[in-house]
Structure formats: structure tokens, C-alpha cells
Design an enzyme around this catalytic site. Structure first.
Site, PDB file in Angstrom:
ATOM      1  N   LYS A 116      15.477  14.888  85.377  1.00  0.00           N
ATOM      2  CA  LYS A 116      14.969  14.096  86.326  1.00  0.00           C
ATOM      3  C   LYS A 116      13.382  14.099  86.143  1.00  0.00           C
ATOM      4  CE  LYS A 116      18.452  14.136  89.762  1.00  0.00           C
ATOM      5  NZ  LYS A 116      19.502  14.863  89.317  1.00  0.00           N
ATOM      6  N   LYS A 158      14.786  18.071  95.040  1.00  0.00           N
ATOM      7  CA  LYS A 158      15.981  17.901  94.010  1.00  0.00           C
ATOM      8  C   LYS A 158      15.961  18.799  92.789  1.00  0.00           C
ATOM      9  CE  LYS A 158      16.272  12.799  94.792  1.00  0.00           C
ATOM     10  NZ  LYS A 158      16.144  11.688  93.990  1.00  0.00           N
ATOM     11  N   GLY A 164      24.732  15.257  91.817  1.00  0.00           N
ATOM     12  CA  GLY A 164      25.946  15.234  92.663  1.00  0.00           C
ATOM     13  C   GLY A 164      25.562  15.983  93.970  1.00  0.00           C
ATOM     14  N   GLY A 165      24.279  16.121  94.342  1.00  0.00           N
ATOM     15  CA  GLY A 165      24.033  16.635  95.619  1.00  0.00           C
ATOM     16  C   GLY A 165      23.814  18.236  95.650  1.00  0.00           C
ATOM     17  N   HIS A 211      21.201   2.815  97.404  1.00  0.00           N
ATOM     18  CA  HIS A 211      21.378   3.127  95.762  1.00  0.00           C
ATOM     19  C   HIS A 211      21.866   2.256  94.823  1.00  0.00           C
ATOM     20  CE1 HIS A 211      22.644   6.750  92.977  1.00  0.00           C
ATOM     21  NE2 HIS A 211      22.997   5.697  92.481  1.00  0.00           N
ATOM     22  N   HIS A 238      26.063  12.906  98.907  1.00  0.00           N
ATOM     23  CA  HIS A 238      25.581  12.410  97.712  1.00  0.00           C
ATOM     24  C   HIS A 238      26.504  12.284  96.605  1.00  0.00           C
ATOM     25  CE1 HIS A 238      21.616  13.322  99.562  1.00  0.00           C
ATOM     26  NE2 HIS A 238      22.080  14.617  99.710  1.00  0.00           N
ATOM     27  N   GLU A 278      19.290   4.321  87.573  1.00  0.00           N
ATOM     28  CA  GLU A 278      19.538   4.426  88.924  1.00  0.00           C
ATOM     29  C   GLU A 278      18.223   4.069  89.762  1.00  0.00           C
ATOM     30  OE1 GLU A 278      21.614   7.621  90.346  1.00  0.00           O
ATOM     31  OE2 GLU A 278      23.311   7.094  88.989  1.00  0.00           O
ATOM     32  N   ARG A 295      25.158   8.235  79.964  1.00  0.00           N
ATOM     33  CA  ARG A 295      26.572   8.143  79.510  1.00  0.00           C
ATOM     34  C   ARG A 295      27.286   6.958  80.290  1.00  0.00           C
ATOM     35  NH1 ARG A 295      28.410   9.223  84.502  1.00  0.00           N
ATOM     36  NH2 ARG A 295      27.449  11.219  85.694  1.00  0.00           N
TER      37      ARG A 295
END
Length: 586
Positions: A116, A158, A164-165, A211, A238, A278, A295
Site C-alpha cells: 500500500k 493500516k 482485510g481489516g 468504497h 472491513h 480502489e 488479481r
């Protein structure tokens, strides 16, 4: 070019990739763990190779064994699906070293965009809007705490290497340094345990944001396009629950700007294959980059439904060196689509994963609804993998029609033997915030405490009793309903939802039975029963139920409730108060 494809995955995504590969004339190879030896994807492929023991680390996550399976099966290419090794640059490199085509982006692109922090730096350089934050190399707690104060509350912490949280924390008071340090240390520890890296990034948190993600494709010839957006704001902790395309309420101008920003990033990364960019969409209509998934996404079918395109076919054609199958101006969108993830979990008791053998499953046939699943005739849900067992994708001319079709498909489908989140999904779809819609990433967390698990009703109990009685009569003949003195009356005790229910049965002349539960009485007549699906008349109304009544395991799916039950009539009674009413102790 390749003519044989190995699918390095399991479940519904393996079945979905195999379907397109075979339609393209490719020979297919499946892989499986010992727990999946009877799985549906194994039977769909031309050949299959066992990877090893049930745990993923010994099978689906073992790079050496997957490569060896491809070589043994004669495959020249590997499609990773999603999850497992799909975003692992070491796996992509191992494929190349073995002379195998990896159906996905290059290892360098996975590394650049899968992290990220690095993806955010690349996005900023490409001119893609980013949230204020910190994604630097200095990961000292003191530095991160200082940066959090600079950004200002609220701040989202993050994990840079995953999603996935996990490794995510919200900080609402950046001036409380000890508390900030504690959140940072907890997030880093969770990230390290989950992803093997404790690297963190910080971002300004946007309240009530949506989102919204963009499906993108790039090829080896320098071309890049987007296939529109998906709204994935319906989330729990999430984790996505429902996804849809297009995103409700977006203007064409905003949709175009988001698509162009996503394509700009793809070009900057020299990206080849399918990916998802995203974004976080704030209430004022501004969007900011979040991350890239390198992916195919779980929710890709809603894009397929609205574009009419096969995204797996695109992946395979691009992996064979072809240019993009369509230019941007040739891509069009039609109607609306919504996807729901059916999972083996007890949604009303902490979303506890469920595992074991499925006694019986049935999926409704509803116009405009596609169901992707990996269930074989005698399906087993192993405890070692993700709990998702099927995806329901409804397409309609409008969002209202797609939503109605999805509700009908879920109501008409069921899995007996394990609890699923079917009822939770139906309550999500019926919630005012989703129906209106008034979507943001926090709406479900706010609404779901009001969701109630469906309770056993007297009518449901009466159906259970009527089915049990009918199947006893089928075994013992019509005299099972009569005593030497004439018509029989009897008492039946059923255990369901941890409660004992006493029912009084009286058998009518024409096969109908009167069943009293507490102070409520129902009249039922079973019309047909094929051993699973039962057609009956309940209080004058024709109904359909699905019942599994094998010794030691009894389940009934009727009136919107799928629940296990037990006939404890022959057991010694244990009284805990007044009996005779639904829910009484015994």
C-alpha cells in the site's frame, strides 16, 4: 501460447476459471489437498494432482508443490485465482523460472502495487488523488506518532503489506501520545503476524465515505482500459458483504474521472493483466486512492454482468500475448448487478465459521441470477479454508430489479447441515440504507445490531412434525396413523434452537394432521415428498419445504428458516417449568 492451464486454487473460483478455460479449448489441470479429494473443481478438470495435506501451507500455499503439479500435469500456464498465491511475487517468479506463464501481472508490478505504501507513492507520482497521510520508510513508533499528529484526527492506521481489516486501527485522539503508540504497536504486531511485515502507513480518515473500485486491464502492448466501477461499501469489519455495479448515484462525469485516474495508474505501473484500483469516495464527491489488488476480485461477476464480458477469458488472452480484446470506446454497460457472498458461518453468533458435511443443498433458479459455487453432490466444508461456499450474482434492468431477483434467489436457496449467513444477507438487502440507497462503509456496522436471528415459529415446528410423521408413515404404512381404537393422537417433542417444544398431533381421515403447539393449532397435509423437497398445505396455503431426516441429523428449511432439529420424544423428560408451549423446557 499455451494449451494446458493449471488452476492453483479451489472452490468456486477454481470452478469458474476451469469453465472459461475449457470453453476456450484449453486442457485443464486442477490441484487439490487431501481434504478436497472429492471437491467439485477436481472433477471438472481434465486431470488433477494432489498437493498434500489439508492445511493450506502444505498444499495450496506450497509454491514448490504447485510448480511440480504443473510440470506433472503438462501445464504451460498457471491461473492463481484469488487468495492463496495470487498476489505473491515469489510465486510469479517461480513460475517464470520454471518456464510457466503466470496469468497475472509481473512480479515487479505485484511488488510495486501490492504494498500500500509503495502503491500510494506511485499513485501520487502519476497524479492520482491521494488522502493526506504518511507512507515513508521510517517506521519508528516515534516518527509514526509524530506524523499522526501532523495529519490530524481522525487517522486510520493500516498495514502496508495486507488488507482485510488486519493491521488496521482507528485513532481519534492524536494528541494522546501513549494511546497512539499503543495503537501503532498493536497494528504493527497484527500486520507482522498476518502478512510477515509490520510496515504501516497512516491516512486521514474520511467519515461516511464509500468504497468504490475500478476494474482495470492492461496488456503487454502498452494498452490499458477500465471496465467501470463497483460499489463495495457494504462491509463488516472491513470485509465485503455485498458488491454492486454500477455504483449508485455516481454522475457520468465522476465515473469518467475515476476511470481515467485508474487507467493512469495502470499505465504508470506498466501493468499487464486484470487488476482493481480502489478509491475512497467522500460525501462531497471527491475520491482518493486506497490501494490496488493485483488479481481478479471475488466480486468480478457484477462487472461481467453489466458489461457482458468474460474477465477470465480476457486474462487468458492477455497472458497468451494478445492485445486487449476491446478498446475503451467499445466497452459499454447495461443494467445493474448485485453480488452476495454465501458463507458457512453463524452470522448471529459472532460469525463463527462452520465446517462439516452438508446434508443437502439446493439453489433456486431465478431469471437473471448466476450462482458460482464449488459444491459437489456430497459436499464437505473443510475447516482449513475461507468460509465462502457460493456467490449469488443478480442482474436486472435496474438496481431495484437486481435487488429483488437476488432476494428471491436467496430465499429460494438453502444449505442443510450447516448454518450459513443467508438470513443475514437477506436482512442486509432489506435494510433501508441499502434499499434507498444511502451507502457508506459504516452503514452496516450501524444497522446490523438491529438484525435478529429468525426464531422457530409454531408453523415451522408444525411443518417439521408433519414431515417426520409423513416419513414414518412411508416406512411403516398407513396404519402408522391409527391405534386399535381408531384415529391416533400423540405427543411429539422436538428440540430446536436449544429449546424443547411439545406438540400434540391428531390425525385426520384424509391424511391431514392437526398439530397444536401451545395454544396455537395448525392443519397440515403433505402432498409430495421426494426425500428432500416436500410440497404441503399449511392452514390452507400451499408451501414448499426442504427436509433432511437421516438418523442423527435432521434439518428443515421452511418459511425462511433453515435450522437443525431433533426428535427427543423417546428421551426421559427433564422439566424446567411449564410445558406444552413453544420454547418450554423439557
Amino acid at each position: 501460447m499455451f494449451d494446458t492451464l493449471l488452476v492453483a486454487n479451489r472452490g468456486e473460483i477454481a470452478c469458474r476459471v476451469l469453465r472459461t478455460a475449457r470453453a476456450m479449448g484449453l486442457r485443464t489441470v486442477a490441484v487439490y489437498s487431501q481434504a478436497d479429494s472429492q471437491a467439485r473443481h477436481v472433477s471438472l478438470a481434465d486431470t488433477a494432482v494432489c498437493l498434500g495435506a489439508a492445511p493450506a501451507r502444505d498444499s495450496y500455499l506450497n509454491i514448490e508443490r504447485v510448480i511440480a503439479a504443473a510440470q506433472a500435469g503438462g501445464a504451460q500456464a498457471i491461473h492463481p485465482g484469488y487468495g492463496f498465491l495470487s498476489e505473491n511475487p515469489a510465486f510469479a517468479r517461480a513460475c517464470a523460472a520454471a518456464g510457466l506463464v503466470f496469468v497475472g501481472p509481473s512480479p515487479e508490478a505485484i511488488e510495486a502495487l501490492g504494498n500500500k505504501a509503495r502503491a500510494k507513492q506511485l499513485a501520487a507520482q502519476a497524479g492520482v488523488p491521494c488522502l493526506p497521510g504518511y507512507a515513508g520508510a521510517d517506521q519508528a513508533v516515534a516518527t509514526l506518532a509524530r506524523e499522526a499528529q501532523r495529519i490530524g484526527a481522525p487517522v486510520m492506521i493500516k498495514a502496508a503489506a495486507g488488507g482485510g481489516g488486519r493491521g488496521m486501527r482507528r485513532c481519534d485522539n492524536v494528541s494522546d501520545e501513549p494511546a497512539v503508540r499503543a495503537l501503532l504497536q498493536a497494528a504493527a504486531a497484527e500486520a507482522l503476524a498476518s502478512f510477515g511485515s509490520g510496515e504501516l502507513l497512516l491516512e486521514r480518515l474520511v467519515e461516511n465515505a464509500r468504497h468504490v473500485e475500478i476494474q482495470v486491464f492492461g496488456d503487454a502492448h502498452g494498452n490499458a482500459v477500465h471496465l467501470g466501477e463497483r460499489d463495495c461499501s457494504t462491509q463488516r469489519r472491513h470485509q465485503k458483504i455485498l458488491e454492486e455495479a454500477p455504483a449508485p448515484g455516481l454522475t457520468n462525469e465522476l465515473r469518467q474521472r475515476m476511470g481515467q485516474a485508474a487507467v493512469k495508474l495502470v499505465r504508470a505501473a506498466q501493468y499487464v493483466g486484470a487488476g482493481t484500483v480502489e478509491f475512497l469516495l467522500s460525501p462531497d464527491g471527491e475520491f482518493h486512492f486506497l490501494e490496488v489488488n493485483t488479481r481478479l476480485q471475488v466480486e468480478h461477476p457484477v462487472t461481467e454482468a453489466t458489461t457482458g464480458l468474460d474477465l477470465v477469458q480476457w486474462q487468458l488472452r492477455i497472458a497468451q500475448g494478445e492485445p486487449l480484446p476491446a478498446a475503451q470506446e467499445a466497452i459499454t454497460w447495461h443494467g445493474a448487478a448485485i453480488e452476495a457472498r454465501l458463507c458457512a458461518e453463524d452470522a448471529h453468533h459472532g460469525f463463527a465459521p462452520q465446517s462439516g458435511r452438508i446434508a443437502f443443498w439446493h439453489f433456486a433458479q431465478v431469471e437473471g441470477v448466476r450462482i458460482d459455487h464449488g459444491l459437489a453432490a456430497h459436499a464437505e466444508v473443510p475447516p482449513h479454508y475461507d468460509s465462502m461456499i457460493a456467490k449469488f450474482i443478480a442482474h436486472g434492468r435496474t438496481r431495484v430489479e437486481a435487488r429483488s431477483r437476488l432476494q428471491a434467489a436467496l430465499r429460494g436457496s438453502g444449505v442443510l447441515g450447516l448454518r450459513t449467513n443467508r438470513d443475514y444477507l437477506l436482512q442486509c438487502l432489506a435494510a433501508p440504507a441499502f434499499a434507498q440507497p444511502a451507502l457508506h462503509t459504516g452503514w452496516l456496522e450501524a444497522a446490523s445490531p438491529g438484525f435478529q436471528a429468525p426464531a422457530v415459529s409454531t408453523a415451522w415446528l408444525a411443518i417439521a412434525a408433519a414431515v417426520l410423521l409423513h416419513r414414518q408413515a412411508e416406512r411403516h404404512g398407513p396404519l402408522a396413523r391409527f391405534a386399535s381404537s381408531g384415529q391416533r393422537e400423540s405427543v411429539l417433542c422436538l428440540r430446536a434452537q436449544e429449546q424443547t417444544h411439545e406438540l400434540r398431533l391428531r390425525y385426520g381421515q384424509q391424511g391431514a394432521v392437526q398439530i397444536a403447539v401451545g395454544g396455537t393449532s395448525h392443519t397440515l397435509d403433505v402432498l409430495t415428498d421426494d426425500g428432500q423437497v416436500v410440497e404441503l398445505v399449511l392452514d390452507g396455503l400451499r408451501q414448499r419445504a426442504v427436509a433432511h431426516t437421516q438418523p442423527g441429523q435432521q434439518w428443515l428449511d421452511a418459511l425462511g428458516l433453515s435450522e437443525g432439529l431433533a426428535d427427543i420424544t423417546a428421551e426421559p423428560p427433564i422439566r424446567h417449568g411449564t410445558s406444552g408451549a413453544a420454547g418450554s423446557g423439557r
